[in-house]
Design a protein around this motif. Structure first.
Motif, PDB file in Angstrom:
ATOM      1  N   LYS A  67      12.619   8.959 -11.249  1.00  0.00           N
ATOM      2  CA  LYS A  67      12.122  10.350 -10.915  1.00  0.00           C
ATOM      3  C   LYS A  67      11.839  10.888  -9.863  1.00  0.00           C
ATOM      4  CE  LYS A  67       8.496  12.965 -13.136  1.00  0.00           C
ATOM      5  NZ  LYS A  67       7.292  13.179 -12.109  1.00  0.00           N
ATOM      6  N   ALA A  68      11.065   9.696  -8.942  1.00  0.00           N
ATOM      7  CA  ALA A  68      10.722   9.972  -7.658  1.00  0.00           C
ATOM      8  C   ALA A  68      11.780  10.195  -6.849  1.00  0.00           C
ATOM      9  CB  ALA A  68       9.610   8.599  -7.306  1.00  0.00           C
ATOM     10  N   GLN A  69      12.703   9.252  -6.860  1.00  0.00           N
ATOM     11  CA  GLN A  69      13.943   9.316  -6.029  1.00  0.00           C
ATOM     12  C   GLN A  69      14.712  10.909  -6.158  1.00  0.00           C
ATOM     13  OE1 GLN A  69      16.689   6.319  -6.846  1.00  0.00           O
ATOM     14  NE2 GLN A  69      15.776   4.891  -5.375  1.00  0.00           N
ATOM     15  N   GLN A  70      14.767  11.402  -7.336  1.00  0.00           N
ATOM     16  CA  GLN A  70      15.381  12.591  -7.512  1.00  0.00           C
ATOM     17  C   GLN A  70      14.340  13.870  -6.929  1.00  0.00           C
ATOM     18  OE1 GLN A  70      16.107  13.062 -11.565  1.00  0.00           O
ATOM     19  NE2 GLN A  70      17.374  11.305 -11.609  1.00  0.00           N
ATOM     20  N   TYR A  71      13.191  13.596  -7.014  1.00  0.00           N
ATOM     21  CA  TYR A  71      12.204  14.710  -6.694  1.00  0.00           C
ATOM     22  C   TYR A  71      11.862  14.905  -5.241  1.00  0.00           C
ATOM     23  CZ  TYR A  71       8.223  17.789  -6.975  1.00  0.00           C
ATOM     24  OH  TYR A  71       7.151  18.786  -6.634  1.00  0.00           O
ATOM     25  N   TYR A  72      11.603  13.815  -4.479  1.00  0.00           N
ATOM     26  CA  TYR A  72      11.015  13.996  -3.148  1.00  0.00           C
ATOM     27  C   TYR A  72      12.547  13.749  -2.056  1.00  0.00           C
ATOM     28  CZ  TYR A  72       7.074  12.654  -5.366  1.00  0.00           C
ATOM     29  OH  TYR A  72       5.702  12.732  -6.362  1.00  0.00           O
ATOM     30  N   GLU A  73      12.576  14.915  -1.283  1.00  0.00           N
ATOM     31  CA  GLU A  73      13.300  14.810  -0.082  1.00  0.00           C
ATOM     32  C   GLU A  73      13.181  13.610   0.697  1.00  0.00           C
ATOM     33  OE1 GLU A  73      13.975  18.799   1.692  1.00  0.00           O
ATOM     34  OE2 GLU A  73      13.172  19.551  -0.309  1.00  0.00           O
ATOM     35  N   ALA A  74      12.025  13.240   1.126  1.00  0.00           N
ATOM     36  CA  ALA A  74      11.514  12.277   2.021  1.00  0.00           C
ATOM     37  C   ALA A  74      10.282  11.580   1.517  1.00  0.00           C
ATOM     38  CB  ALA A  74      11.636  12.632   3.480  1.00  0.00           C
ATOM     39  N   ILE A  75      10.445  10.510   0.763  1.00  0.00           N
ATOM     40  CA  ILE A  75       8.969  10.152   0.222  1.00  0.00           C
ATOM     41  C   ILE A  75       7.999   9.622   0.891  1.00  0.00           C
ATOM     42  CG2 ILE A  75       9.808   7.801  -0.469  1.00  0.00           C
ATOM     43  CD1 ILE A  75       8.560   8.319  -3.275  1.00  0.00           C
ATOM     44  N   VAL A  76       8.563   8.922   2.301  1.00  0.00           N
ATOM     45  CA  VAL A  76       7.773   8.466   3.052  1.00  0.00           C
ATOM     46  C   VAL A  76       7.022   9.399   3.845  1.00  0.00           C
ATOM     47  CG1 VAL A  76       7.462   7.005   5.203  1.00  0.00           C
ATOM     48  CG2 VAL A  76       9.168   6.002   3.380  1.00  0.00           C
ATOM     49  N   GLY A  77       7.713  10.557   3.891  1.00  0.00           N
ATOM     50  CA  GLY A  77       7.100  11.743   4.747  1.00  0.00           C
ATOM     51  C   GLY A  77       5.835  12.327   3.974  1.00  0.00           C
ATOM     52  N   THR A  78       6.399  12.693   2.571  1.00  0.00           N
ATOM     53  CA  THR A  78       5.369  13.107   1.460  1.00  0.00           C
ATOM     54  C   THR A  78       4.082  11.885   1.441  1.00  0.00           C
ATOM     55  OG1 THR A  78       6.854  13.905   0.207  1.00  0.00           O
ATOM     56  CG2 THR A  78       4.984  13.478  -0.989  1.00  0.00           C
ATOM     57  N   LEU A  79       4.176  10.584   1.270  1.00  0.00           N
ATOM     58  CA  LEU A  79       3.030   9.736   1.385  1.00  0.00           C
ATOM     59  C   LEU A  79       2.196   9.704   2.582  1.00  0.00           C
ATOM     60  CD1 LEU A  79       5.079   6.590   0.160  1.00  0.00           C
ATOM     61  CD2 LEU A  79       3.079   7.849  -1.074  1.00  0.00           C
ATOM     62  N   LYS A  80       3.008  10.028   3.717  1.00  0.00           N
ATOM     63  CA  LYS A  80       2.211  10.267   5.023  1.00  0.00           C
ATOM     64  C   LYS A  80       1.215  11.428   5.027  1.00  0.00           C
ATOM     65  CE  LYS A  80       5.172   7.632   8.300  1.00  0.00           C
ATOM     66  NZ  LYS A  80       6.036   7.787   9.352  1.00  0.00           N
ATOM     67  N   ALA A  81       1.958  12.568   4.405  1.00  0.00           N
ATOM     68  CA  ALA A  81       1.412  13.764   4.513  1.00  0.00           C
ATOM     69  C   ALA A  81      -0.052  13.727   3.742  1.00  0.00           C
ATOM     70  CB  ALA A  81       2.174  14.806   3.926  1.00  0.00           C
ATOM     71  N   ALA A  82       0.284  13.109   2.457  1.00  0.00           N
ATOM     72  CA  ALA A  82      -0.885  12.762   1.497  1.00  0.00           C
ATOM     73  C   ALA A  82      -1.973  11.888   2.110  1.00  0.00           C
ATOM     74  CB  ALA A  82      -0.244  12.051   0.211  1.00  0.00           C
ATOM     75  N   ARG A  83      -1.718  10.959   2.852  1.00  0.00           N
ATOM     76  CA  ARG A  83      -2.474   9.941   3.430  1.00  0.00           C
ATOM     77  C   ARG A  83      -3.155  10.793   4.435  1.00  0.00           C
ATOM     78  NH1 ARG A  83      -0.973   4.832   7.255  1.00  0.00           N
ATOM     79  NH2 ARG A  83      -2.729   3.413   6.457  1.00  0.00           N
ATOM     80  N   THR A  84      -3.059  11.683   5.109  1.00  0.00           N
ATOM     81  CA  THR A  84      -3.566  12.650   6.142  1.00  0.00           C
ATOM     82  C   THR A  84      -4.420  13.516   5.531  1.00  0.00           C
ATOM     83  OG1 THR A  84      -1.531  12.439   7.836  1.00  0.00           O
ATOM     84  CG2 THR A  84      -3.158  14.422   7.715  1.00  0.00           C
ATOM     85  N   LYS A  85      -4.005  13.987   4.189  1.00  0.00           N
ATOM     86  CA  LYS A  85      -4.931  14.772   3.350  1.00  0.00           C
ATOM     87  C   LYS A  85      -6.161  13.946   2.671  1.00  0.00           C
ATOM     88  CE  LYS A  85      -1.445  18.253   2.079  1.00  0.00           C
ATOM     89  NZ  LYS A  85      -2.111  19.615   2.311  1.00  0.00           N
ATOM     90  N   GLY A  86      -5.905  12.610   2.777  1.00  0.00           N
ATOM     91  CA  GLY A  86      -7.094  11.857   2.351  1.00  0.00           C
ATOM     92  C   GLY A  86      -6.969  11.646   0.709  1.00  0.00           C
ATOM     93  N   PHE A  87      -5.714  11.858   0.294  1.00  0.00           N
ATOM     94  CA  PHE A  87      -5.377  11.571  -1.244  1.00  0.00           C
ATOM     95  C   PHE A  87      -5.034  10.199  -1.487  1.00  0.00           C
ATOM     96  CE2 PHE A  87      -3.412  16.191  -1.723  1.00  0.00           C
ATOM     97  CZ  PHE A  87      -4.718  16.855  -1.525  1.00  0.00           C
ATOM     98  N   ILE A  88      -4.615   9.245  -0.697  1.00  0.00           N
ATOM     99  CA  ILE A  88      -4.089   8.144  -0.698  1.00  0.00           C
ATOM    100  C   ILE A  88      -4.235   7.360   0.560  1.00  0.00           C
ATOM    101  CG2 ILE A  88      -2.229   8.877  -2.339  1.00  0.00           C
ATOM    102  CD1 ILE A  88      -0.207   8.407  -0.142  1.00  0.00           C
ATOM    103  N   ASP A  89      -4.119   5.820   0.398  1.00  0.00           N
ATOM    104  CA  ASP A  89      -4.269   5.134   1.537  1.00  0.00           C
ATOM    105  C   ASP A  89      -3.375   4.061   1.129  1.00  0.00           C
ATOM    106  OD1 ASP A  89      -4.868   4.493   4.299  1.00  0.00           O
ATOM    107  OD2 ASP A  89      -7.050   3.867   3.766  1.00  0.00           O
ATOM    108  N   TRP A  90      -3.139   3.230   2.527  1.00  0.00           N
ATOM    109  CA  TRP A  90      -2.576   1.833   2.391  1.00  0.00           C
ATOM    110  C   TRP A  90      -2.803   1.184   3.670  1.00  0.00           C
ATOM    111  CZ3 TRP A  90       0.573   6.329   3.053  1.00  0.00           C
ATOM    112  CH2 TRP A  90       1.272   6.506   4.307  1.00  0.00           C
TER     113      TRP A  90
END
Length: 113
Positions: A67-90
Protein backbone atom coordinates in the motif's frame (compact mmCIF):
# COMPACT_ATOMS: atom_id res chain seq x y z
CA UNK A 1 -24.78 39.39 -17.22
CA UNK A 2 -22.04 37.65 -19.24
CA UNK A 3 -19.43 38.84 -16.72
CA UNK A 4 -21.15 37.04 -13.83
CA UNK A 5 -21.37 33.71 -15.66
CA UNK A 6 -17.63 33.65 -16.44
CA UNK A 7 -16.71 34.35 -12.81
CA UNK A 8 -19.04 31.61 -11.54
CA UNK A 9 -17.54 29.06 -13.95
CA UNK A 10 -14.06 30.01 -12.72
CA UNK A 11 -15.19 29.39 -9.13
CA UNK A 12 -16.68 26.02 -10.07
CA UNK A 13 -13.45 24.98 -11.79
CA UNK A 14 -11.43 25.99 -8.75
CA UNK A 15 -13.73 24.05 -6.38
CA UNK A 16 -13.52 20.99 -8.62
CA UNK A 17 -9.73 21.10 -8.49
CA UNK A 18 -9.69 20.79 -4.69
CA UNK A 19 -11.50 17.45 -4.89
CA UNK A 20 -8.87 15.77 -7.05
CA UNK A 21 -7.18 13.02 -5.06
CA UNK A 22 -3.81 13.25 -6.77
CA UNK A 23 -3.95 15.59 -9.74
CA UNK A 24 -1.54 18.18 -11.00
CA UNK A 25 -3.97 20.72 -9.51
CA UNK A 26 -2.59 20.04 -6.03
CA UNK A 27 0.38 22.15 -5.08
CA UNK A 28 3.57 20.44 -4.00
CA UNK A 29 2.96 21.62 -0.44
CA UNK A 30 -0.57 20.17 -0.41
CA UNK A 31 0.80 16.84 -1.61
CA UNK A 32 3.50 16.88 1.08
CA UNK A 33 0.97 17.76 3.79
CA UNK A 34 -1.39 14.98 2.69
CA UNK A 35 1.41 12.40 2.47
CA UNK A 36 2.66 13.42 5.94
CA UNK A 37 -0.81 12.70 7.33
CA UNK A 38 -0.95 9.38 5.48
CA UNK A 39 2.50 8.26 6.67
CA UNK A 40 1.33 8.67 10.28
CA UNK A 41 -1.56 6.28 9.56
CA UNK A 42 0.75 3.79 7.82
CA UNK A 43 3.22 3.77 10.73
CA UNK A 44 0.33 3.07 13.11
CA UNK A 45 -1.08 0.39 10.77
CA UNK A 46 2.26 -1.42 10.30
CA UNK A 47 3.92 -0.68 13.63
CA UNK A 48 3.44 -1.66 17.24
CA UNK A 49 3.45 0.43 20.42
CA UNK A 50 6.75 0.75 22.28
CA UNK A 51 7.16 1.05 26.07
CA UNK A 52 6.05 4.70 25.87
CA UNK A 53 2.93 3.80 23.90
CA UNK A 54 4.30 5.37 20.71
CA UNK A 55 3.98 3.39 17.48
CA UNK A 56 7.25 2.17 15.96
CA UNK A 57 7.85 0.52 12.59
CA UNK A 58 11.05 -0.70 10.94
CA UNK A 59 11.98 1.35 7.88
CA UNK A 60 12.25 -1.80 5.76
CA UNK A 61 8.71 -2.92 6.67
CA UNK A 62 7.31 0.48 5.77
CA UNK A 63 9.33 0.71 2.55
CA UNK A 64 8.28 -2.79 1.41
CA UNK A 65 4.57 -2.40 2.23
CA UNK A 66 2.46 -2.75 -0.94
CA UNK A 67 0.00 0.00 0.00
CA UNK A 68 2.82 2.39 0.88
CA UNK A 69 4.70 1.60 -2.35
CA UNK A 70 1.62 2.47 -4.40
CA UNK A 71 0.77 5.62 -2.46
CA UNK A 72 4.02 7.56 -2.03
CA UNK A 73 5.95 9.01 -4.93
CA UNK A 74 9.08 9.20 -2.76
CA UNK A 75 8.60 7.66 0.67
CA UNK A 76 11.97 8.82 2.05
CA UNK A 77 11.09 12.39 1.07
CA UNK A 78 7.76 12.05 2.86
CA UNK A 79 9.49 10.66 5.96
CA UNK A 80 11.95 13.59 5.97
CA UNK A 81 9.10 16.09 5.64
CA UNK A 82 7.14 14.41 8.45
CA UNK A 83 10.26 14.46 10.63
CA UNK A 84 10.73 18.17 9.94
CA UNK A 85 7.13 18.75 11.07
CA UNK A 86 7.86 16.85 14.29
CA UNK A 87 5.45 13.99 13.47
CA UNK A 88 8.05 11.20 13.49
CA UNK A 89 11.68 10.57 14.34
CA UNK A 90 14.46 8.04 13.85
CA UNK A 91 18.10 7.73 14.84
CA UNK A 92 20.58 8.95 12.26
CA UNK A 93 20.30 11.24 9.28
CA UNK A 94 19.66 9.04 6.26
CA UNK A 95 17.31 6.21 5.36
CA UNK A 96 18.54 3.95 2.58
CA UNK A 97 16.77 0.78 1.50
CA UNK A 98 18.79 -2.23 2.58
CA UNK A 99 21.30 -0.37 4.75
CA UNK A 100 18.68 1.04 7.13
CA UNK A 101 15.89 -1.57 6.97
CA UNK A 102 16.13 -2.22 10.72
CA UNK A 103 15.99 1.47 11.75
CA UNK A 104 12.98 2.19 13.98
CA UNK A 105 10.72 5.02 12.82
CA UNK A 106 8.74 6.34 15.78
CA UNK A 107 5.38 8.08 15.46
CA UNK A 108 5.38 11.06 17.86
CA UNK A 109 1.82 12.31 17.20
CA UNK A 110 -1.50 10.58 16.56
CA UNK A 111 -2.84 10.65 13.00
CA UNK A 112 -5.68 13.10 12.29
CA UNK A 113 -8.81 11.01 12.02
Amino acid sequence: SSGSSSSSSRIAAREGATHTERGSSMSHQETVDRECEEIKKDIKRLGAPNADGKYVVKFGNLFDDDKAQQYYEAIVGTLKAARTKGFIDWKGQMLLKGAHDSVDITLLVEPDE
